[in-house]
Design a protein around this motif. Structure first.
Motif: not given
Ligand code: G1P
Length: 291
Positions: A79-99
């Motif tokens: 986030k601090a380095k502005g690598k938002t595309e990479l960050l968004d891709a990582l977050l999209a792949d995470l299961p939701k809490e409790g899944e």
């Protein structure tokens, strides 16, 4: 008819075919292209509509729990380095809490035992099983094809694929009776039949839709091939009282628990990535030059 919402991923295996790497790296964490094997298989289940993922883990497998969790330091740095595309891709792949749930298979008693360890999380509903050694690339998710077949005929579905006769002793093998398109009526199933005794060349791939009554059979803890509690044996028994079909799926499978299968998966799936294909071809061509 109850919907298939949950899937079991047996990930406790030692990975002896991938030693020495598997000594300290869970074989399910070995990368295919740029993500671990287990990521590919969870993505397949998610794309097929699975809502809850149950990993049956064991000693030395905690990397998977960290993988499917936030990595706060990494996320903040991106986030601090502005690598938002990479960050968004990582977050999209995470299961939701409790899944996602984890249950330990506390001793290596076999695949049937691993599936049984998830019984309380599954409860009284049909469920999918995906063996993470096998990656399947197809027009639609392989487990989705099995769920689609289940939605049509109910009961239990075991995904199969034809293998050369010389290979049948490595797999579960079904006894087919009749065929309607990709759906196959069957009368039996045997785990790792000795060479020359297989009832067909249709091997069990590692994708199943099962009814919860299988847990009652697995509770009997009967041991089969290799002295292990085999899922195949429990399915063969369940077949005496419940509908059971084999499904000859559409797609290509890669057994990544095996060195060459893992290599094939890496090459094939890299060549399918638009961002990597031409560089991969250029890198591979000289290696594959005439010998
Ligand atoms: C397991 C199953 C077998 C199936 C195979 C597919 O065997 O017991 O029925 O054909 O996976 O990969 P394993 O490979 O764990 O010996």
């Amino acid at each position: 008819m109850k919907r298939v919402r949950k899937a079991i991923f047996p990930v406790a295996g030692l990975g002896t075919r991938m030693l020495p790497a598997a000594k300290t790296v869970a074989k399910e964490m070995l990368p295919v292209v740029d993500r671990p094997l287990i990521h590919h298989v969870i993505a397949e289940a998610r794309a097929a509509g699975i809502e809850h993922f149950v990993l049956v883990t064991g000693r030395g497998k905690t990397a998977m729990e960290d993988y499917f969790d936030h990595h706060v330091e990494l996320e903040e740095t991106l986030k601090a380095k502005g690598k938002t595309e990479l960050l968004d891709a990582l977050l999209a792949d995470l299961p939701k809490e409790g899944e996602i749930s984890y249950v330990r298979q506390m001793a290596p008693h076999g695949l049937g035992h691993a599936v049984w360890c998830a019984r309380d999380i599954i409860g009284d509903e049909p469920f999918a099983v995906l063996l993470p050694d096998v990656i399947v690339d197809g027009p639609t998710p392989c487990i989705g094809q099995a769920i689609e077949a289940y939605n049509q005929v109910g009961g239990n579905i075991v995904v199969v694929e034809p293998v050369p006769e010389s290979e049948t002793h490595k797999y579960g093998v079904v006894t087919p009776v009749s065929r309607d398109g990709r759906l196959i009526k069957m009368s039996g199933m045997v785990e790792k039949p000795p060479q020359g005794t297989a009832p067909s060349n249709l091997s069990v791939l590692g994708r199943y839709v099962l009814q919860p009554e299988i847990f009652d059979i697995l509770s009997e803890r009967q041991r089969g091939a290799g002295g292990e509690i085999q899922l195949t044996d429990a399915m063969a028994k369940l077949m005496q009282t419940q509908a059971f079909h084999a499904y000859d799926y559409e797609g290509e499978s890669y057994d990544c628990g095996d060195r060459i299968g893992w290599l094939r998966a890496n090459v094939a799936l890299t060549l399918k990535r638009p961002d990597l294909e031409s560089a991969a071809r250029a890198a591979l061509a000289p290696l594959l030059g005439a010998k």
